[in-house]
Design an enzyme around this catalytic site. Sequence first.
Site: not given
Length: 371
Positions: A232, A256, A260
């Site tokens: 986070d 993943d 991005d």
Amino acid sequence: MTKGAELGNYKVVALPGDGIGSEITDVALRVLDRVTGTMPGLSVSVNSHDAGAQRWQRTGTAMPEETFDACAAADAILMGAIGLPDARHADGREVNGDVIFRLRFALDLFAGIRPVRSLPGVAATLAGAKPIDYVVVRENVEGLYASRTGGTNVRSEVATDTIVITANGTRKVSEIAFGLAANRKGRPLDGRSLVTCVDKANVLSSYAFFRSVFDEVADGYRDIEREHVYVDAMTAFQVQRPDHFDVVVAENMFGDIISDLAAATVGGLGLAPSADIGHEHGMFQPAHGSAPDIAGKDLANPTAMVLSTAMMLDWLGNRHEDRTAIDAAARIDAAVLRVLAEGQAVTADLGGSASCSAMGDAIVAALDEEG
């Protein structure tokens, strides 16, 4: 030199796939053909196969066995884009996993390499425009995604998936991360070599285990610093201080997600190449999807696909100690950067008006001028 391909003579399987996949693959193969045609001693033969969601819709099978066998026998795999939003199995999973995940898991492509860097001519996404140049290394065959076909769904009332973390898998991907850091110039902030482990070790024992194995590997690299960041906090740091990072390693799902986000900070997924590699096999593809809304319109940005092709040549060159392949990769990279910097033959997402094929023409022309 590793066993396998004859030095300078490589066999590649291309999987153009779905949506814009065929358009960007066409550009990449034109660039590949041009660079190899001007570099004596380097030959890449390409065999294209039909695999993906559209094939599944026609035949019920996304990837036939002969295509999988060809991929397994190839020196490298070059993938365009696989998947369509409406091509799904009865349990809701997209069909693209029948191709992408099968290749990753069956060929043990355990490390997802996602480089991210500031690019010339591309408007900065983040305020302050701090330089960005780091690599996300994603563990590719374990983590939460290992449950992709093994989860449970009871009466459509309760669904569970199980995270899988092994010492061997974590060790392998950590070794890749430190190996990359050893061959880079360090982080943009101050040139220090640093590997960042991203996890959620404060909440889940599986991630605490991931961290402990990472630390065991880190102990063997005294010249490279290490750090730990909770996922986070990582998403905040990627926005606030991206120049802090050099190489980042994470479990499958976290990798993943943060890769991005990393692509978004330098202009979007259309600029994001990637490699899925193991000790014996390598697959190279853009990080973006198939974009069916613009498929067939010659509007797609081919940058990520072309840069993935450069990554493929660089991987082949390093794997086989082939300086010519490494130089070819560098030439492609330089040609793409030149086109981006000039900004006159880029696609609409980059503020230009060029078509996908026209941008490909510009990259080929830049190759010719450099050659």
